[in-house]
Design a protein around this motif. Sequence first.
Motif, mmCIF file in Angstrom:
data_model
loop_
_atom_site.group_PDB
_atom_site.id
_atom_site.type_symbol
_atom_site.label_atom_id
_atom_site.label_comp_id
_atom_site.label_asym_id
_atom_site.label_seq_id
_atom_site.Cartn_x
_atom_site.Cartn_y
_atom_site.Cartn_z
ATOM 1 N N PHE A 424 -67.479 8.805 -69.755
ATOM 2 C CA PHE A 424 -68.890 9.187 -69.760
ATOM 3 C C PHE A 424 -69.768 7.972 -69.466
ATOM 4 C CE2 PHE A 424 -72.932 9.510 -71.984
ATOM 5 C CZ PHE A 424 -73.402 10.749 -71.571
ATOM 6 N N THR A 425 -69.512 6.878 -70.161
ATOM 7 C CA THR A 425 -70.321 5.668 -69.955
ATOM 8 C C THR A 425 -70.143 5.132 -68.546
ATOM 9 O OG1 THR A 425 -70.066 5.139 -72.312
ATOM 10 C CG2 THR A 425 -70.775 3.371 -70.866
ATOM 11 N N GLU A 426 -68.910 5.138 -68.067
ATOM 12 C CA GLU A 426 -68.658 4.627 -66.729
ATOM 13 C C GLU A 426 -69.372 5.468 -65.680
ATOM 14 O OE1 GLU A 426 -64.770 3.117 -64.177
ATOM 15 O OE2 GLU A 426 -64.538 4.545 -65.812
ATOM 16 N N ALA A 427 -69.351 6.795 -65.858
ATOM 17 C CA ALA A 427 -70.018 7.671 -64.898
ATOM 18 C C ALA A 427 -71.525 7.412 -64.874
ATOM 19 C CB ALA A 427 -69.727 9.125 -65.240
ATOM 20 N N HIS A 428 -72.120 7.224 -66.052
ATOM 21 C CA HIS A 428 -73.566 7.005 -66.079
ATOM 22 C C HIS A 428 -73.929 5.598 -65.606
ATOM 23 C CE1 HIS A 428 -75.327 10.663 -67.840
ATOM 24 N NE2 HIS A 428 -74.109 10.853 -68.311
ATOM 25 N N ASP A 532 -67.464 13.584 -65.172
ATOM 26 C CA ASP A 532 -67.266 12.651 -66.289
ATOM 27 C C ASP A 532 -68.575 12.323 -66.975
ATOM 28 O OD1 ASP A 532 -64.584 12.574 -65.817
ATOM 29 O OD2 ASP A 532 -64.639 10.753 -64.595
ATOM 30 N N GLY A 533 -69.678 12.540 -66.297
ATOM 31 C CA GLY A 533 -70.970 12.270 -66.909
ATOM 32 C C GLY A 533 -71.458 13.366 -67.817
ATOM 33 N N ASP A 534 -70.697 14.471 -67.932
ATOM 34 C CA ASP A 534 -71.073 15.574 -68.817
ATOM 35 C C ASP A 534 -70.551 15.314 -70.227
ATOM 36 O OD1 ASP A 534 -72.117 16.717 -66.569
ATOM 37 O OD2 ASP A 534 -70.379 18.015 -66.195
ATOM 38 N N ILE A 535 -71.233 15.922 -71.182
ATOM 39 C CA ILE A 535 -70.756 15.854 -72.571
ATOM 40 C C ILE A 535 -69.681 16.918 -72.739
ATOM 41 C CG2 ILE A 535 -71.380 16.050 -74.997
ATOM 42 C CD1 ILE A 535 -74.177 15.246 -74.313
ATOM 43 N N LYS A 536 -68.459 16.490 -72.863
ATOM 44 C CA LYS A 536 -67.353 17.428 -72.978
ATOM 45 C C LYS A 536 -67.034 17.679 -74.448
ATOM 46 C CE LYS A 536 -65.399 16.080 -68.535
ATOM 47 N NZ LYS A 536 -64.225 15.577 -67.798
ATOM 48 N N PRO A 537 -66.768 18.946 -74.810
ATOM 49 C CA PRO A 537 -66.504 19.266 -76.226
ATOM 50 C C PRO A 537 -65.352 18.473 -76.816
ATOM 51 C CG PRO A 537 -66.871 21.266 -74.949
ATOM 52 C CD PRO A 537 -66.787 20.139 -73.956
ATOM 53 N N GLU A 538 -64.294 18.255 -76.016
ATOM 54 C CA GLU A 538 -63.161 17.522 -76.566
ATOM 55 C C GLU A 538 -63.535 16.081 -76.897
ATOM 56 O OE1 GLU A 538 -62.661 17.934 -72.029
ATOM 57 O OE2 GLU A 538 -63.185 19.191 -73.744
ATOM 58 N N ASP A 584 -78.601 11.484 -76.171
ATOM 59 C CA ASP A 584 -79.951 11.108 -75.719
ATOM 60 C C ASP A 584 -79.991 10.832 -74.225
ATOM 61 O OD1 ASP A 584 -80.695 11.385 -78.301
ATOM 62 O OD2 ASP A 584 -81.071 9.267 -78.707
ATOM 63 N N ILE A 585 -78.938 10.211 -73.717
ATOM 64 C CA ILE A 585 -78.895 9.927 -72.276
ATOM 65 C C ILE A 585 -78.905 11.219 -71.482
ATOM 66 C CG2 ILE A 585 -77.410 9.026 -70.451
ATOM 67 C CD1 ILE A 585 -76.606 6.786 -72.314
#
Length: 846
Positions: A424-428, A532-538, A584-585
């Motif tokens: 997630f961080t890498e994608a953003h 990868d930039g999405d918040i995934k439930p897992e 927040d992002i």
Amino acid sequence: MGLYGLDDQTRRLIRLENFKDNFSVKEFIEVVAVNYDGFTSSKNTEALDPKPYIRTFEAVLHELERLQNDISNHESAAAIEVKNAEIKHCQNVIATSQEITGVLRDFGALDDTVGDISTATSQLNGRLEKLSLQYEKSVESSFLINSYLNINKHSSCEGLERLWESNHPADKRKCANVVRQIQILSRKLEDVENGEKSRDIIDKFAEKLERDLLNDFDTAYRSADLVIMKESADILTDFNGGSSVVQMFVNQHDYFIVQENLVDESLVMNDEVWTKICDPEGDYSEFEDTLTKMATGMEDVIMQELQIIRKVFRDPVVILKVFLQRVFAQKIQLQIEAYLKKAESLSSLAYVRTLHVAYTKIKLFTTSLKSAFSKQNIDTNDELSALLDQNFLDNFVPYIENGQYFDAELRSLNEVTMQSMAKFTEAHNHKLSREQSLLSRFTSSGDKQAGPLPAGTAGAAVSDTTLERHGSFSSLNNNSKEKETGRIGQLIRAVRLERTNSDRKPGENHFGMHSSGSSSNLNQYTEYDETDGDIKPEMVRRILSSMAESVKRDLEMSEASRIPGHAKLFVNHLLNSLCKNCIDIVLEEAYQLSLNQEIKSQVDLSYLKLISDASNAIMLMSSMIKTVIYPMVSTSSPPMRTVITTLVNTYYQRSETKINKTISNTVETCISRLSYLLSRQKKKDFLPREDSIEIVQQSVTCTEVIVFLTMIHKSALTALDGDNLTMLLEDIGFGFRDLVLDHFKKFSVNRTGARIAAKDIDQYHEAMERWSVPAVSSAFMVADAIAELFTVSPQNVSQLIRNTPNLSQAKFYNLREYLAKRADFTSDGIVDQLSALELAGSGRSQ
């Protein structure tokens, strides 16, 4: 005349009356007379002569009187005999009582005599015992002095050596006692000739005794001869306190000799087990089973040794305390250190998991030992329990004190969080770098075309973007939507275009043509997955489950007084990691995308999925805080619970404000896009040549609007649910209804064009029906009524208005606006009908 001379009835009477006591002759005659009368009266025979019978009765009566007298005489004689016997018995009792009194008196005198003799004997016995002790002491002292003199003069003592070489344990015990006393004596006699030499000889002999006893004990231990072990242990205990034999007993155990038994390296070298321990979702039950097996093995060994200790040593508690201290200090501590050293080299998660498993298993081991000792009735003064507790604390306090454990727990949470959010961080970061690169290109291009920007403008733009990316909600203070004008608007559109291009092949621009130059810096990031930039439930569940695991460990290992403070730190961790660096992002990105939509090209509502993901993450976090963290401070610290509640609610309100603002922007964007599409309606769409269209179809504008409405519905369904979905669709639906009503006030229609307008309105209503929102469907009934105003024949206009509820309740000036757009408004009497309706409805508001 005998009794048997009577008839049967008379005999029965006599027998019957013989059973009566004190039966008189008169009574008997009366009975006979009565029975006789009855007898004679009951028989139908002739009267009998009573005389023979009377004589018979008289004879019988005389005989009975005689018998009665004899019986009375016998009774009187018997009574006299009984009285005489009772008198004699009383005389015998009195005589016996006097004899017993004499015997008791003699026994008392004898008892006093025996007491006097016993007193005299006890005094004599005490004197004899004292004399015996004095004699024994004198003999021992004589033997002691002679032994010392022999050692002093001849450097040896055959008497002691004979005792020591004897096969009788009593002789060896006596020899050891004498040697111990000689040692004490030799240290007091410093000025005696050859005193130092004698002391050395005695010390060497004492060392030999101790060495021989220890050898005997060791040999007996190896052969399981508990009798010899006990004899050697008792002698050594009397000789020097027994410390040496205790050390030998403890040291010779395999736990403290064989290195493999001290530290088991097999698990330390098992990489597969450690891989599972390092995995936040890994199953490390194999590691737990290994420690359980180790603890069970140690308990079995201790209980086996306890049976030997109780049979061999005089004070088993002292020896058992030494054995337990060695087990904790060497076996347990060394093994735990090996595990923790391995875990610490891998990750903080492996370290805290290893420490927690060791803590819990050794605590269970300690509790089980205390229970076993209590059942064995060996720990009467709770000495062993106190020792076990102290050793347990000594093993783990270095890892727990001064917050060391909790610091490691926070490090573990940070590592797990960073690991879970890595993609997630890498994608953003990729998106941010791409936007900064595009900003740089735009700035360079703008400098060439429009001259240089003011000093600091580009840096400010990057800074603002960076702040927005990291969850800055300052834009909520703006009450109006930002306008994409000037160079900033061009930049925003360029960024959005570049995001679209990121899904294309490397090296292609948005026209499908290969580009070169500075764009190559952006294309190098196309290998990343945009999802990868999405918040995934897992990802969220992994972070929250790791925190729940940390809370469980903290409750078991930390002091109760520190738990409330730790609860606050757990909440702060969630707010500063998952919320600030993730939720927040995403919310800020959704908000910015909702601001920067281009209504004249194509509106993209895919950012609504970001709101859904963020809302689900917040819901999971809220559930975790309520069920896991709040119980940590529910009763122990109400003020801390208030602080935590305030922190959490503040964040919830801030996130809800951001979501509401984003949804509000979405509604405005959708309505603006619909307004733009409707504004593209051509003036002649509803004024075609009369009867030139055989099949009426909706207008091109209607088709574009329907496509956009379908896209809105699809995007909303993927992002929202429940009341949020309904409210969004209602706001857009009501706004679109108003746009449609206002839209058809602007176009003139002829008869054929009215059919096209009605077709458009019908398509709009069907699209709203597909949204499955009852309020929106009902709201479009007004639009249907407006369509009928266009298509109804001129002579039926008034009837339509009266019979249609949505029209009969409308303002007359509004109706006039729609009817005025008909080509036949002034020529077919519609004006007159409308005027008549206005006069008839004078009570209605104009």
